[in-house]
Design an enzyme around this catalytic site. Structure first.
Site, short mmCIF file in Angstrom:
data_model
loop_
_atom_site.label_atom_id
_atom_site.label_comp_id
_atom_site.label_asym_id
_atom_site.label_seq_id
_atom_site.Cartn_x
_atom_site.Cartn_y
_atom_site.Cartn_z
CG LEU A 55 3.90 5.12 14.68
CD1 LEU A 55 3.75 3.47 15.17
CD2 LEU A 55 4.90 5.62 15.48
CB ALA A 57 0.38 3.02 -1.29
N GLY A 104 -2.92 3.47 3.52
CA GLY A 104 -3.51 4.05 4.61
C GLY A 104 -2.28 4.72 5.55
CB VAL A 106 1.37 3.04 10.47
CG1 VAL A 106 1.36 2.13 11.58
CG2 VAL A 106 0.98 2.05 9.23
CG ASP A 145 2.45 -4.88 -2.01
OD1 ASP A 145 3.38 -5.08 -2.93
OD2 ASP A 145 2.09 -3.97 -1.47
#
Length: 541
Positions: free
Chosen positions: A14, A18, A20, A22, A131
């Site tokens: 999908l 930065a 990993g 998805v 973040d």
């Protein structure tokens, strides 16, 4: 399809970020579909991150809110580390801004208020996101009672925020977060609290209204410097109540920023007062929104960034513990720094009579200083000048002859006649046998006292003979072939002169006028000349 753990099967990618990738995944033995974020291998290979991942599992699974993407499970399998989350069918806020442009002031205030509700819930559970940015806000689609679609923001990546507190991440990055949304205290490495999320919410609100971040630069260092030194500038399309909220969230001092609950309440009041259908009371309440932006009296601290310094008990040391204070040593033990007794001026006793030479360091310094001095003019004995004296060689076992001695004196006389310097020639010693016992004589010094020198004024150098100027060439431009052309013209001119002389001195014009043949005329003239020569020769005989 790739299996993950014992319950999930990865179907398609999908998106990538930065930290990993998805995946869309299917749950075995169920009809449900979930989103699995597989972290990068360098994160999964760090044992510190894996242990913290497992310890935080209970906190992440317990975190529930309508505007937070729920974490269902954590999977650790070999070098694979993954978060299993609810699948949100919709784009993220960053992509929506890029495709559709900024929001209206009312829409931006209501969307940020929903994000502030999610932050308030996470702060209450002791979780700081750290973040917050548009890419971490997913826009799900819900339907109201009348069936109209509505935008439902959902905050995600809380699991990554918890992992960011581990030593494995802090060794790789200087700070946790994106440079355009990082708080000043995070950029400076100071203790961090939940106020960093409120700073990110202020930047998020600014970007929703204007379509860009308040602090920009050509690289990450310039952006961080802008966060530390610059103040945000109010755009023209931002209403005054909304700018008051943005300015309070972007304060450099974290203690002056509001709490997440107060931010959500103030944003809803401001949205009600700046709308088209706002009543006078709502507009007046929006102008006084600054009174609702109270600071957080008990901010949530980030683990590992604001722990106070602890003092260990005396005579106890723990290498894995916090910073401690060493116990004060007693008089019997090792004391601290002491002042030595004064050293007497003179040398120690027993060494006063010993004359010490210069230190090696002083000798090296003197040698370096001498090497740096300029060359000085000094008197040089002719006997020591290899360019002025003749070498005297004595063969072994044989004395010097008289002729060699006279030759030396003659060379000395020639040297004095040159007029450069006058020296008194030394008398050569009488030749002695090689092994004969020499009488005791007074030792002569190696160098004699130099006599007064007489210098003659230097003559000025003779001027060089004046060179005659070379004649200028008739062809200063050096035209190629001009010499050959001159020769040809000269030859033509000579031929013309010869022709003129022949024309006017010979009967050639008459021959031409009479129409006689040149060959016949010439042969006739030669025959006539030959006959006359024969007559003269014959008469002579």
């Amino acid at each position: 399809m790739r299996p993950v753990g014992s319950k999930y099967l990865l179907e398609e990618v999908l998106g990538r970020g930065a930290t990993g990738t998805v995946w869309r995944a299917q749950v075995r033995d169920e009809d449900g579909v979930v989103a699995i974020k597989v972290l990068k291998e360098e994160l999964a290979s760090d044992p510190d991150i894996v242990m913290r991942f497992l310890r935080e599992r209970a906190v992440l699974v317990r975190l529930r809110h309508p505007h937070i993407v729920r974490v269902r499970d954590l999977v650790v399998e070999g070098d694979l580390l993954a978060l299993v989350m609810d699948l949100v069918d919709g784009p993220d806020l960053h992509r929506y801004l890029r495709d559709n442009g900024p929001f209206s002031p009312v829409g931006a205030a209501l969307l940020t208020a929903a994000v502030a509700d999610a932050l308030a819930a996470s702060h209450a559970d002791g979780v700081v996101h750290r973040d917050l940015k548009p890419a971490n806000v997913l826009l799900a689609t819900t339907y109201g009672e009348d069936g109209s679609p509505r935008m439902h923001p959902m905050l995600t990546d809380f699991g990554i925020a918890r992992l960011a507190d581990s030593p494995g991440i802090t060794r790789t990055h200087e700070f946790v977060g994106t440079p355009a949304y990082v708080a000043p205290e995070s950029a400076q490495g100071k203790p961090q609290t939940s106020a960093v999320d409120l700073y990110g919410a202020g930047i998020l609100l600014y970007e929703l209204v204007t379509g860009r971040a308040p602090f920009r630069g050509d690289n990450a260092l310039e952006v961080l410097h802008a966060h530390l030194s610059q103040e945000p500038v109010r755009p023209g399309n931002v209403p005054e109540p909304l700018w008051t909220v943005i300015e309070r969230c972007l304060r450099k001092n974290p203690e002056e920023r509001p709490s997440a609950e107060n931010l959500a309440r103030a944003l809803r009041v401001a949205a009600a007062g700046i709308g088209v259908h706002a009543t006078p009371a709502e507009a007046e309440a929006a102008l006084g929104v600054a009174a609702l932006l109270g600071p957080d009296l008990a901010p949530t601290t980030v683990p590992g960034s604001a722990d106070p310094t602890q003092v260990l008990p005396a005579h106890r040391y723990d290498p894995n513990g916090a910073t401690g204070v060493l116990p004060i040593a007693t008089a019997s033990g090792a004391d601290g720094t002491r002042v030595l007794p004064p050293v007497p001026d003179g040398p120690p006793q027993g060494q006063a009579d010993q004359q010490q030479g210069p230190h090696p360091w002083q000798s090296q310094l003197s040698a370096a200083r001498q090497r740096g001095e300029q060359t000085e003019l000094q008197y040089l004995d002719p006997e020591q000048d290899p360019l002025r004296r003749r070498p005297r060689r004595q063969p072994g076992g044989q004395p010097q002859g008289r002729g060699r001695q006279d030759q030396y004196q003659q060379g000395q006389g020639q040297y004095q006649q040159q007029g450069q310097q006058q020296y008194a020639p030394q008398q050569p010693s009488q030749p002695q046998p090689r092994y004969q016992q020499q009488p005791q004589q007074q030792v002569q010094p190696r160098y004699q006292q130099p006599q007064p020198q007489r210098y003659e004024p230097q003559r000025p150098p003779e001027p060089e003979p004046r060179r005659e100027p070379r004649p200028r060439s008739a062809n200063p431009m050096k035209i190629p072939g001009l010499g050959c052309l001159k020769g040809c013209l000269t030859t033509i001119l000579v031929l013309i002169v010869i022709f003129v002389v022949v024309w006017y001195t010979t009967p050639l014009p008459e021959w031409v006028d009479s129409g006689q043949n040149l060959w016949d005329t010439t042969t006739g003239w030669i025959s006539t000349a030959w006959d006359k020569v024969n007559e003269v020769t014959g008469s002579g005989n």
